[in-house]
Structure formats: structure tokens, C-alpha cells
Write an enzyme that holds these catalytic residues in place. Structure first.
Site, PDB file in Angstrom:
ATOM      1  N   ASP A  54       0.831  -1.222   0.000  1.00 16.28           N
ATOM      2  CA  ASP A  54       0.000   0.000   0.000  1.00 16.28           C
ATOM      3  C   ASP A  54       0.862   1.268   0.000  1.00 16.28           C
ATOM      4  OD1 ASP A  54       1.044  -0.049   2.523  1.00 16.28           O
ATOM      5  OD2 ASP A  54      -0.878  -0.061   3.580  1.00 16.28           O
TER       6      ASP A  54
ATOM      7  N   LYS B 263       6.412  39.670 -11.749  1.00 18.49           N
ATOM      8  CA  LYS B 263       5.526  38.563 -12.111  1.00 18.49           C
ATOM      9  C   LYS B 263       4.270  38.630 -11.272  1.00 18.49           C
ATOM     10  CE  LYS B 263       6.838  34.469 -10.527  1.00 18.49           C
ATOM     11  NZ  LYS B 263       7.654  33.259 -10.399  1.00 18.49           N
TER      12      LYS B 263
ATOM     13  N   THR C  75       7.509  23.971 -12.990  1.00 20.00           N
ATOM     14  CA  THR C  75       6.853  23.696 -14.284  1.00 20.00           C
ATOM     15  C   THR C  75       7.618  24.334 -15.444  1.00 20.00           C
ATOM     16  OG1 THR C  75       5.536  25.709 -14.137  1.00 20.00           O
ATOM     17  CG2 THR C  75       4.579  23.703 -13.196  1.00 20.00           C
TER      18      THR C  75
ATOM     19  N   ASP D 113      17.432  31.990 -11.370  1.00 20.25           N
ATOM     20  CA  ASP D 113      16.304  31.678 -10.482  1.00 20.25           C
ATOM     21  C   ASP D 113      16.740  30.653  -9.435  1.00 20.25           C
ATOM     22  OD1 ASP D 113      13.772  31.997  -9.518  1.00 20.25           O
ATOM     23  OD2 ASP D 113      12.736  31.328 -11.324  1.00 20.25           O
TER      24      ASP D 113
ATOM     25  N   HIS E   5      14.294  29.932  -0.912  1.00 14.93           N
ATOM     26  CA  HIS E   5      13.400  30.723  -1.738  1.00 14.93           C
ATOM     27  C   HIS E   5      13.338  32.186  -1.281  1.00 14.93           C
ATOM     28  CE1 HIS E   5      10.146  31.440  -4.404  1.00 14.93           C
ATOM     29  NE2 HIS E   5       9.301  31.689  -3.438  1.00 14.93           N
TER      30      HIS E   5
ATOM     31  N   GLU F 173       3.172   2.157   2.128  1.00 14.13           N
ATOM     32  CA  GLU F 173       3.756   2.592   3.413  1.00 14.13           C
ATOM     33  C   GLU F 173       5.204   2.111   3.440  1.00 14.13           C
ATOM     34  OE1 GLU F 173       1.748   1.231   6.905  1.00 14.13           O
ATOM     35  OE2 GLU F 173      -0.032   2.453   6.533  1.00 14.13           O
TER      36      GLU F 173
ATOM     37  N   ASP G 276      11.638  37.439 -11.076  1.00 12.72           N
ATOM     38  CA  ASP G 276      10.627  37.995 -10.176  1.00 12.72           C
ATOM     39  C   ASP G 276      11.313  38.861  -9.127  1.00 12.72           C
ATOM     40  OD1 ASP G 276      11.594  36.132  -8.248  1.00 12.72           O
ATOM     41  OD2 ASP G 276      10.203  34.629  -8.988  1.00 12.72           O
TER      42      ASP G 276
ATOM     43  N   GLN H  35       5.248  27.706   0.406  1.00 12.32           N
ATOM     44  CA  GLN H  35       4.242  28.156   1.372  1.00 12.32           C
ATOM     45  C   GLN H  35       4.961  28.534   2.662  1.00 12.32           C
ATOM     46  OE1 GLN H  35       1.069  28.180   0.166  1.00 12.32           O
ATOM     47  NE2 GLN H  35       0.356  29.257   1.982  1.00 12.32           N
TER      48      GLN H  35
ATOM     49  N   THR I   8       7.445  30.061 -15.362  1.00  7.35           N
ATOM     50  CA  THR I   8       8.019  31.381 -15.052  1.00  7.35           C
ATOM     51  C   THR I   8       9.108  31.720 -16.061  1.00  7.35           C
ATOM     52  OG1 THR I   8       7.596  31.064 -12.698  1.00  7.35           O
ATOM     53  CG2 THR I   8       9.268  32.699 -13.272  1.00  7.35           C
TER      54      THR I   8
HETATM   55  C1  R5P Z   1       9.129  31.801  -7.615  1.00  8.18           C
HETATM   56  O1  R5P Z   1       8.983  32.700  -6.833  1.00  8.18           O
HETATM   57  C2  R5P Z   1      10.386  31.009  -7.803  1.00  8.18           C
HETATM   58  O2  R5P Z   1      11.531  31.792  -7.658  1.00  8.18           O
HETATM   59  C3  R5P Z   1      10.387  30.321  -9.156  1.00  8.18           C
HETATM   60  O3  R5P Z   1      10.440  31.316 -10.162  1.00  8.18           O
HETATM   61  C4  R5P Z   1       9.140  29.506  -9.361  1.00  8.18           C
HETATM   62  O4  R5P Z   1       8.855  28.730  -8.222  1.00  8.18           O
HETATM   63  C5  R5P Z   1       9.289  28.589 -10.530  1.00  8.18           C
HETATM   64  O5  R5P Z   1       8.104  27.875 -10.709  1.00  8.18           O
HETATM   65  P1  R5P Z   1       7.636  27.414 -12.138  1.00  8.18           P
HETATM   66  O6  R5P Z   1       8.817  26.771 -12.812  1.00  8.18           O
HETATM   67  O7  R5P Z   1       6.515  26.451 -11.888  1.00  8.18           O
HETATM   68  O8  R5P Z   1       7.165  28.626 -12.858  1.00  8.18           O
END
Ligand code: R5P
Length: 298
Positions: A34, A190, A221, A216, A127, A36, A166, A94, A224
Site C-alpha cells: 500500500d 511577475k 513547471t 532563479d 526561496h 507505506e 521575479d 508556502q 516562469t
Molecule cells: C518563484 O517565486 C520562484 O523563484 C520560481 O520562479 C518559481 O517557483 C518557478 O516555478 P515554475 O517553474 O513552476 O514557474
């Protein structure tokens, strides 16, 4: 030193072990049907100082759960101290309440890790600058920025502009510019949809040059970076490079980045990117020696 590696980044753990002359401690990690896990330390760790290496990436819940059990097994087996090398500390997104009613996920993660006996954390490129304040234990934040500076010098580019995709990344770009002797930098503003996380709009201040290098902390994904590179392209950039410390590459990111107007994506090995997720434009620089240096000096 006895090193215990989780399953997230064994390649990095191996490099660290080789350079500090460390020995791997045996761990039995069993997965039940399962999903775990059951974890057992196979070594005598009584009164020993041990090192644990675990990163997070595309499957943070899985690796965190595994890590929690590794830490618990070490502590229950009498380890004197635990240093956790967690090159990419997942759940940093978060780090505060954006909308009322939300959990502060990062605080939850750090509280659990500390309650399980981590005495010292070694991590990379947080971050935000506020993140060290979340820890009660000792925390060392290493940075790939000096490594990126070396890479840019090696690339021998003529006239380029550094770009923060950003506002949160300005400090990183400023630091890089200082190391490189002051090349220009610009910042993209952004605007994200807080419900979906999608980039709604982007605008920039400053002058775009033919060569642009976007810096960055993390690529998830890739949206950005792709949005920023499209904006730079529309405004005159021809060769766009990306340098990011952590390459998560969630979902379609490898395909989207390969198909994008970005010329090259340079990341480090804080997260292990399996061969099947790598793409032609990707280059990985190792930061294992920086971790080894930190361990040797502490
Ligand atoms: C955002 O504040 C971070 O510095 C990255 O730019 C962001 O987390 C990248 O996420 P993604 O590749 O999904 O756009």
C-alpha cells in the site's frame, strides 16, 4: 563519518561520501504494497555523529516521509547527533499565509524535522531571505551563485544582461552581478494567480540586451522562465540562458523547456534529475564539493 542516504539523491550522497572519506551506513527501506514504508538502521550508531542526505523534488511527500522514518530510526538507535544535508528543502513555496485559512507548510516541515532530532541542517538557495528564521537548530544555507559566476566567465559572453524573473530574486542577481564585476541586471515583475499558481502577467524594468541570463532559485513547471524568456525575446534578446539552483522539472517541464526560446538551461545537482527527464538543452553542474567543504570545515 557515517552517512545515511535516502532514495532521493544517491548520486549526490555518493559524491559527498567520496570526498569526505565517509562510509555509508546500511538502511533497510521496505515498501509495503500500500506504499507505506518501514525503515530500519542496520548499523550500530550508538553515541555516533551521523550524516543524513535526502533531498526533495517531484515527489516531496514520499521523500519527506522516508526522511522522517530514517531520522526516527537513527535517534531511537542512539545516534548522538544528526546533521541533515537537504540540498533542496521542499515546501518553501508556502512560507507564509497568502490567503486566510492556509497552513504554513514550511514551518510544519521544519518543526517535524527538528522534533525528530536534526541538530544541524545544510541546504542550498532558499526561496526567501526569511527562511533561516524558521529554524531553531543550526542552519547553513549554501549558494550556487558563485558557481554560476564561474560558469558565466567560462562561457566568455560579450555583452549580456542578468535577469531576475521575479522581485524575490533580485538579491541573487545583485550578488551575481557583484561577483562578475557589475554587469547590468533587470527585474521582471511577475503576477501569479494565487489559486492556480499560473503566471498571469509579466513586465520588466531596465534595458534588454542581445544576450540575457535569467537567474532563479528553482524551476518547477518552467512556466516562469518560459514566460520571462518570451518577454525578453519580444524585447530584443536573441540568446537566452537560464541558471537555476534546483531543477524539479514537474510534469511537462522538460518538453516545454526544450521547445522554448531558451538556449540553455543550467542547473545544479541539488535534485537528482533522472536520465529519462533530462533534455538536450540541459546542463547539470555539481555542487557536491561545496557541501563536502562545509562538512570538512564544521
Ligand atoms: C518563484 O517565486 C520562484 O523563484 C520560481 O520562479 C518559481 O517557483 C518557478 O516555478 P515554475 O517553474 O513552476 O514557474
Amino acid at each position: 563519518m557515517l552517512i545515511f542516504s535516502g532514495s532521493s539523491n544517491k548520486n549526490l550522497a555518493k559524491k559527498i561520501a567520496e570526498s569526505i572519506d565517509g562510509k555509508f551506513g546500511g538502511l533497510e527501506i521496505h515498501t509495503f504494497p500500500d506504499r507505506e514504508n518501514r525503515v530500519r538502521v542496520e548499523e550500530d550508531v550508538l553515541d555516533l555523529d551521523v550524516l543524513v542526505v535526502e533531498s526533495t523534488g517531484v515527489t516531496p511527500n514520499l521523500y519527506y516521509m522516508e526522511l522522517f522514518l530514517i531520522l526516527d530510526s537513527l535517534k531511537r538507535s542512539g545516534a548522538r547527533s544528526i546533521t541533515l544535508v537537504i540540498p533542496y528543502l521542499g515546501y518553501q513555496r508556502q512560507d507564509h499565509i497568502f490567503r486566510s485559512g492556509e497552513a504554513v507548510s514550511l514551518q510544519v516541515i521544519i518543526d517535524i524535522l527538528e522534533s525528530l532530532g536534526v541538530d544541524k541542517f545544510i541546504s542550498f538557495e532558499f526561496h526567501s531571505v526569511k527562511i533561516p528564521e524558521f529554524f531553531k537548530s543550526e542552519v547553513v544555507e549554501l549558494s550556487a551563485i558563485p558557481r554560476f559566476a564561474e560558469k558565466i566567465k567560462e562561457m566568455n559572453l560579450q555583452d549580456y544582461v542578468l535577469v531576475s524573473p521575479d522581485m524575490g530574486g533580485i538579491a541573487r542577481v545583485k550578488k551575481l552581478s557583484e561577483i562578475l564585476g557589475g554587469p547590468d541586471f533587470i527585474t521582471v515583475e511577475k503576477d501569479r494567480d494565487l489559486n492556480t499558481g499560473d503566471v498571469k502577467s509579466m513586465k520588466f524594468t531596465g534595458k534588454v540586451k542581445k544576450i540575457a541570463i535569467i537567474i532563479d532559485d528553482v524551476i518547477s513547471t518552467g512556466k516562469t522562465l518560459i514566460a520571462a524568456s518570451n518577454l525578453l525575446k519580444e524585447n530584443g534578446a536573441q540568446d537566452i540562458y537560464v541558471m537555476a539552483t534546483h531543477g524539479i522539472f514537474a510534469g511537462e517541464a522538460p518538453t516545454s523547456l526544450q521547445a522554448s526560446s531558451i538556449k540553455k538551461v543550467i542547473i545544479t545537482d541539488t535534485i537528482d534529475v533522472p536520465k529519462i527527464r533530462r533534455f538536450e538543452k540541459l546542463e547539470v553542474i555539481s555542487i557536491s564539493d561545496m557541501i563536502s567543504e562545509e562538512l570538512k570545515n564544521s
